[in-house]
Design a protein around this motif. Structure first.
Motif, PDB file in Angstrom:
ATOM      1  N   GLY A 145       0.788  -1.229   0.000  1.00  0.00           N
ATOM      2  CA  GLY A 145       0.000   0.000   0.000  1.00  0.00           C
ATOM      3  C   GLY A 145       0.815   1.270   0.000  1.00  0.00           C
ATOM      4  O   GLY A 145       0.277   2.360   0.226  1.00  0.00           O
ATOM      5  N   ARG A 146       2.108   1.175  -0.295  1.00  0.00           N
ATOM      6  CA  ARG A 146       2.974   2.366  -0.350  1.00  0.00           C
ATOM      7  C   ARG A 146       3.068   2.816  -1.817  1.00  0.00           C
ATOM      8  O   ARG A 146       4.068   2.619  -2.483  1.00  0.00           O
ATOM      9  CB  ARG A 146       4.351   2.041   0.227  1.00  0.00           C
ATOM     10  N   PHE A 147       2.004   3.434  -2.288  1.00  0.00           N
ATOM     11  CA  PHE A 147       1.885   3.705  -3.718  1.00  0.00           C
ATOM     12  C   PHE A 147       2.857   4.784  -4.192  1.00  0.00           C
ATOM     13  O   PHE A 147       3.370   4.699  -5.316  1.00  0.00           O
ATOM     14  CB  PHE A 147       0.439   4.083  -4.043  1.00  0.00           C
ATOM     15  N   ALA A 148       3.113   5.789  -3.372  1.00  0.00           N
ATOM     16  CA  ALA A 148       4.075   6.828  -3.764  1.00  0.00           C
ATOM     17  C   ALA A 148       5.475   6.229  -3.904  1.00  0.00           C
ATOM     18  O   ALA A 148       6.224   6.569  -4.829  1.00  0.00           O
ATOM     19  CB  ALA A 148       4.074   7.961  -2.740  1.00  0.00           C
ATOM     20  N   ASP A 149       5.828   5.323  -2.986  1.00  0.00           N
ATOM     21  CA  ASP A 149       7.138   4.666  -3.068  1.00  0.00           C
ATOM     22  C   ASP A 149       7.233   3.799  -4.325  1.00  0.00           C
ATOM     23  O   ASP A 149       8.255   3.802  -5.021  1.00  0.00           O
ATOM     24  CB  ASP A 149       7.381   3.787  -1.831  1.00  0.00           C
ATOM     25  N   GLY A 150       6.161   3.062  -4.611  1.00  0.00           N
ATOM     26  CA  GLY A 150       6.158   2.217  -5.794  1.00  0.00           C
ATOM     27  C   GLY A 150       6.310   3.027  -7.066  1.00  0.00           C
ATOM     28  O   GLY A 150       7.057   2.655  -7.976  1.00  0.00           O
ATOM     29  N   ARG A 151       5.596   4.143  -7.129  1.00  0.00           N
ATOM     30  CA  ARG A 151       5.709   5.018  -8.305  1.00  0.00           C
ATOM     31  C   ARG A 151       7.123   5.577  -8.429  1.00  0.00           C
ATOM     32  O   ARG A 151       7.700   5.593  -9.523  1.00  0.00           O
ATOM     33  CB  ARG A 151       4.699   6.149  -8.181  1.00  0.00           C
ATOM     34  N   ARG A 152       7.680   6.033  -7.334  1.00  0.00           N
ATOM     35  CA  ARG A 152       9.021   6.621  -7.376  1.00  0.00           C
ATOM     36  C   ARG A 152      10.053   5.608  -7.848  1.00  0.00           C
ATOM     37  O   ARG A 152      10.939   5.919  -8.666  1.00  0.00           O
ATOM     38  CB  ARG A 152       9.401   7.155  -5.989  1.00  0.00           C
ATOM     39  N   GLU A 153       9.958   4.378  -7.340  1.00  0.00           N
ATOM     40  CA  GLU A 153      10.948   3.358  -7.700  1.00  0.00           C
ATOM     41  C   GLU A 153      10.792   2.920  -9.159  1.00  0.00           C
ATOM     42  O   GLU A 153      11.785   2.703  -9.863  1.00  0.00           O
ATOM     43  CB  GLU A 153      10.835   2.176  -6.730  1.00  0.00           C
ATOM     44  N   ALA A 154       9.544   2.813  -9.621  1.00  0.00           N
ATOM     45  CA  ALA A 154       9.327   2.489 -11.036  1.00  0.00           C
ATOM     46  C   ALA A 154       9.860   3.605 -11.926  1.00  0.00           C
ATOM     47  O   ALA A 154      10.504   3.352 -12.951  1.00  0.00           O
ATOM     48  CB  ALA A 154       7.843   2.255 -11.299  1.00  0.00           C
ATOM     49  N   ASP A 155       9.605   4.854 -11.534  1.00  0.00           N
ATOM     50  CA  ASP A 155      10.101   5.995 -12.313  1.00  0.00           C
ATOM     51  C   ASP A 155      11.634   6.006 -12.359  1.00  0.00           C
ATOM     52  O   ASP A 155      12.236   6.264 -13.412  1.00  0.00           O
ATOM     53  CB  ASP A 155       9.608   7.309 -11.712  1.00  0.00           C
ATOM     54  N   GLN A 156      12.260   5.729 -11.220  1.00  0.00           N
ATOM     55  CA  GLN A 156      13.721   5.715 -11.176  1.00  0.00           C
ATOM     56  C   GLN A 156      14.280   4.645 -12.108  1.00  0.00           C
ATOM     57  O   GLN A 156      15.244   4.887 -12.846  1.00  0.00           O
ATOM     58  CB  GLN A 156      14.219   5.475  -9.750  1.00  0.00           C
ATOM     59  N   GLY A 181       1.843   2.386 -13.786  1.00  0.00           N
ATOM     60  CA  GLY A 181       0.423   2.611 -14.019  1.00  0.00           C
ATOM     61  C   GLY A 181      -0.432   2.213 -12.838  1.00  0.00           C
ATOM     62  O   GLY A 181      -1.370   2.929 -12.456  1.00  0.00           O
ATOM     63  N   ASP A 182      -0.110   1.078 -12.227  1.00  0.00           N
ATOM     64  CA  ASP A 182      -0.879   0.622 -11.068  1.00  0.00           C
ATOM     65  C   ASP A 182      -0.742   1.601  -9.901  1.00  0.00           C
ATOM     66  O   ASP A 182      -1.728   1.893  -9.203  1.00  0.00           O
ATOM     67  CB  ASP A 182      -0.419  -0.773 -10.645  1.00  0.00           C
ATOM     68  N   ALA A 183       0.477   2.107  -9.697  1.00  0.00           N
ATOM     69  CA  ALA A 183       0.680   3.079  -8.619  1.00  0.00           C
ATOM     70  C   ALA A 183      -0.110   4.354  -8.887  1.00  0.00           C
ATOM     71  O   ALA A 183      -0.771   4.904  -7.987  1.00  0.00           O
ATOM     72  CB  ALA A 183       2.168   3.393  -8.482  1.00  0.00           C
ATOM     73  N   LEU A 184      -0.062   4.831 -10.125  1.00  0.00           N
ATOM     74  CA  LEU A 184      -0.806   6.037 -10.489  1.00  0.00           C
ATOM     75  C   LEU A 184      -2.312   5.827 -10.317  1.00  0.00           C
ATOM     76  O   LEU A 184      -3.036   6.742  -9.907  1.00  0.00           O
ATOM     77  CB  LEU A 184      -0.491   6.411 -11.937  1.00  0.00           C
ATOM     78  N   ALA A 185      -2.773   4.625 -10.656  1.00  0.00           N
ATOM     79  CA  ALA A 185      -4.204   4.334 -10.514  1.00  0.00           C
ATOM     80  C   ALA A 185      -4.637   4.460  -9.059  1.00  0.00           C
ATOM     81  O   ALA A 185      -5.687   5.060  -8.754  1.00  0.00           O
ATOM     82  CB  ALA A 185      -4.504   2.938 -11.045  1.00  0.00           C
ATOM     83  N   TRP A 186      -3.853   3.908  -8.144  1.00  0.00           N
ATOM     84  CA  TRP A 186      -4.186   3.994  -6.729  1.00  0.00           C
ATOM     85  C   TRP A 186      -4.123   5.436  -6.221  1.00  0.00           C
ATOM     86  O   TRP A 186      -4.809   5.790  -5.271  1.00  0.00           O
ATOM     87  CB  TRP A 186      -3.249   3.111  -5.912  1.00  0.00           C
ATOM     88  N   HIS A 190      -5.609   9.472 -13.109  1.00  0.00           N
ATOM     89  CA  HIS A 190      -6.161   8.690 -14.217  1.00  0.00           C
ATOM     90  C   HIS A 190      -5.585   9.085 -15.571  1.00  0.00           C
ATOM     91  O   HIS A 190      -5.364   8.222 -16.431  1.00  0.00           O
ATOM     92  CB  HIS A 190      -7.687   8.802 -14.221  1.00  0.00           C
ATOM     93  N   GLY A 191      -5.359  10.368 -15.817  1.00  0.00           N
ATOM     94  CA  GLY A 191      -4.798  10.786 -17.093  1.00  0.00           C
ATOM     95  C   GLY A 191      -3.419  10.201 -17.330  1.00  0.00           C
ATOM     96  O   GLY A 191      -3.110   9.694 -18.421  1.00  0.00           O
ATOM     97  N   LEU A 192      -2.573  10.235 -16.312  1.00  0.00           N
ATOM     98  CA  LEU A 192      -1.232   9.669 -16.420  1.00  0.00           C
ATOM     99  C   LEU A 192      -1.278   8.148 -16.524  1.00  0.00           C
ATOM    100  O   LEU A 192      -0.434   7.542 -17.188  1.00  0.00           O
ATOM    101  CB  LEU A 192      -0.386  10.083 -15.208  1.00  0.00           C
ATOM    102  N   VAL A 193      -2.282   7.553 -15.876  1.00  0.00           N
ATOM    103  CA  VAL A 193      -2.413   6.092 -15.958  1.00  0.00           C
ATOM    104  C   VAL A 193      -2.648   5.677 -17.407  1.00  0.00           C
ATOM    105  O   VAL A 193      -1.998   4.764 -17.924  1.00  0.00           O
ATOM    106  CB  VAL A 193      -3.594   5.584 -15.094  1.00  0.00           C
ATOM    107  N   ILE A 194      -3.567   6.342 -18.073  1.00  0.00           N
ATOM    108  CA  ILE A 194      -3.906   5.969 -19.446  1.00  0.00           C
ATOM    109  C   ILE A 194      -2.690   6.106 -20.359  1.00  0.00           C
ATOM    110  O   ILE A 194      -2.391   5.208 -21.160  1.00  0.00           O
ATOM    111  CB  ILE A 194      -5.074   6.830 -19.977  1.00  0.00           C
ATOM    112  N   SER A 195      -1.946   7.206 -20.245  1.00  0.00           N
ATOM    113  CA  SER A 195      -0.767   7.383 -21.104  1.00  0.00           C
ATOM    114  C   SER A 195       0.299   6.334 -20.789  1.00  0.00           C
ATOM    115  O   SER A 195       0.996   5.852 -21.689  1.00  0.00           O
ATOM    116  CB  SER A 195      -0.198   8.799 -20.955  1.00  0.00           C
ATOM    117  N   THR A 196       0.406   5.960 -19.518  1.00  0.00           N
ATOM    118  CA  THR A 196       1.380   4.927 -19.133  1.00  0.00           C
ATOM    119  C   THR A 196       0.974   3.572 -19.702  1.00  0.00           C
ATOM    120  O   THR A 196       1.803   2.840 -20.254  1.00  0.00           O
ATOM    121  CB  THR A 196       1.498   4.845 -17.601  1.00  0.00           C
TER     122      THR A 196
END
Length: 245
Positions: A145-156, A181-186, A190-196
């Protein structure tokens, strides 16, 4: 300046141990430090303790087990001075050695140390080695449930792959895009999720993977209230899934 002078007054071998401990972090595991120092460092550690540069932090999982003993620099600034006293290329080599030592020391407990392994590889002379560990760390963060961390690590990880396109396996980028995309969805982006997900679909390694993306995209369209787009994506995903069996 005072801390730097104090460091440089240390006996040479003690100074080297302090510098290598600093690369591990403010808190460092003695067994890990011994692995990268390649030798018995008990005398040097006791000297650092006597000078109140480091202190015992914990005894690991079993009290009294020297192998799992952890220590901490008394002051964060002392650790920073010791770290920055090394040339950058020396720090990078040490980060790489630390990451590989973590893999060797904890082969059955990789997930527990994956964030540290990824961090050290990312700061090493071979940063692309961090990518699969960042993917594992991102998935772990999402599961917790640490969605910000998941997004940051995927981005890195995606940024690291972007620096070396010739070493950019599509299957790894695809998995990272799904994680992002999953992190952004949580997070409701939504806009960034679709582009991802669109990017993930473009590089999907096979129809099964494309179907997986389309299913995710259908859910996001549904959540956005775009029911026609949701139905279109769902039908495309189902057709692909049926074709692949």
């Amino acid at each position: 300046a005072v801390l730097s002078a104090r460091l440089h007054r240390l006996p040479p071998r003690v100074k080297i141990v302090a510098q290598q401990a600093a690369v591990i972090g403010r808190v460092f595991n003695l067994r890990l430090l011994e692995a990268i120092c390649e030798g018995d460092i008990r005398v040097e550690i006791e000297e650092l303790r006597a000078r109140e540069i480091v202190f015992d932090f914990s005894s690991g999982f079993e009290v009294g087990e020297r192998a799992d003993r952890e220590l901490i620099f008394k002051h964060a600034l002392t650790r920073e001075v010791a770290y920055l006293s090394l040339l950058e290329r020396k720090r990078q080599r040490l980060h790489g050695r630390i990451a590989r030592a973590l893999l060797d020391l904890f082969p059955s407990d990789h997930e527990a140390h994956v964030e540290r392994i990824a961090w050290h590889f990312a700061h090493s002379h071979e940063p692309l080695e961090a990518v699969p560990h960042l993917l594992m760390s991102a998935r772990k963060a999402l599961a917790q449930g640490r969605f910000a961390d998941g997004r940051r690590e995927a981005d890195q990880a995606l940024q690291l792959l972007g620096r070396s396109p010739q070493d950019d396996p599509a299957s790894l980028r695809f998995a990272l895009l799904l994680c992002r995309g999953d992190a952004l969805a949580w997070q409701g982006e939504h806009g960034l999720v679709i582009s991802t997900y669109d990017e993930a679909e473009r590089i999907a390694p096979d129809d099964g993977a494309r179907s997986e993306v389309l299913g995710r995209r259908a859910y996001i369209f549904w959540a956005m209230g775009a029911l026609e787009l949701a139905l279109e994506s769902a039908e495309q995903g189902r057709a692909l899934a049926e074709r692949t069996g």
